[in-house]
Design a protein around this motif. Structure first.
Motif: not given
Ligand code: XBP
Ligand code: MG
Length: 260
Positions: A232-260
């Motif tokens: 809460s308080g993040s730019a993503a939360a301010a949009a009050d919907r799941v925007a592409l930027g948030q999804i790209q962040e989740w995706h990058a985190q998941a792919m980093a876990r996969r690679a590591g």
């Protein structure tokens, strides 16, 4: 980098099952004087079977008044399914089934940022067009780099065939794409193809699978209730919907876990 979003259709783009396909199946039963109907609860149980024709055939095994002979059942399922699709087209053309909240906005984000989109569904192609034309226009297909339906991929989810075909046609590796799904069978199909998947729970699939997802939540139109949580308080939360930027962040985190 996230290069493409792969959209499931029923339950993900729109809540099509209870007030769309189910109602249309019942209208087809009525039209062909078939002596049973599917109530909301029974239809929910039948959704374990992907594919409308397969669902009809499965249910006939438990309907005492269904034809006894296999060939007759096949023929009846074929007729019912085709008629059901006509009724379904009429329901969606009336505008009765809106896109789920946040879907249209996320599609616009993708267009703006050059992230390609694909349709990956086990529903019939004719039903995808019927659903999307009223929302995206007659040239709805031009919004998608690839459209994979039951026509192109006869092996239904949880089989990974539809996702494998989409990857092949997009010429992208699994790490560059993200599927959006609502059902356990859809999540299983994506996982079996190695495709990371985000889950938007739906009316008939309110609880997420225990594992396998990159992120899971109730709706793309809302920042509440997601795992991983949206701060809460993040730019993503301010949009009050799941925007592409948030999804790209989740995706990058998941792919980093996969690679590591
Ligand atoms: C959903 C399905 C479909 C629909 C009915 O697929 O399983 O069978 O219920 O459509 P998805 P058909 O979530 O992958 O979009 O009658 O055309 O099968
Ligand atoms: Mg679905």
């Amino acid at each position: 980098m996230l290069s493409a979003i792969l959209w499931d259709v029923d339950g993900t783009l729109a809540e099509t099952e209870r007030d769309g396909h189910r109602v249309a199946f019942n209208e087809a039963f009525e039209a062909l004087a078939v002596p049973w109907r599917w109530d909301e609860e029974h239809y929910g149980a039948l959704l374990q079977i992907a594919g409308g024709r397969e669902r009809l055939l499965h249910d006939m095994q438990h309907q005492p008044r269904a034809p006894q002979n296999a060939a007759e059942r096949e023929a009846l399922a074929e007729r019912l399914h085709s008629l059901k699709n006509d009724y379904y087209a009429r329901i969606v053309a009336s505008g009765a089934l809106p896109l789920r909240p946040g879907v249209r906005e996320l599609m616009n984000d993708c267009v703006r940022d050059g992230v390609r989109m694909a349709i990956v569904t086990t529903t019939s192609r004719v039903n995808v067009g019927a659903l999307l034309a009223p929302h995206l226009g007659a040239d709805w297909e031009s919004a998608f780099a690839v459209v994979v339906t039951a026509q192109e991929s006869p092996r239904k989810k949880p089989d990974p065939q539809a996702y494998q075909l989409a990857l092949q046609r997009l010429r992208l590796p699994t790490e560059s794409v993200l599927a959006i799904e609502d059902s356990p069978a859809g999540v299983a199909a994506a996982c079996a193809a190695g495709v990371p998947v985000l889950v938007t729970c739906s009316y008939y699939f309110p609880s997420p699978p225990v594992r396998g997802w990159v992120a899971v939540g109730p709706s793309l139109g809302n920042c509440a209730g997601w795992q991983p949580a949206i701060a809460s308080g993040s730019a993503a939360a301010a949009a009050d919907r799941v925007a592409l930027g948030q999804i790209q962040e989740w995706h990058a985190q998941a792919m980093a876990r996969r690679a590591g």
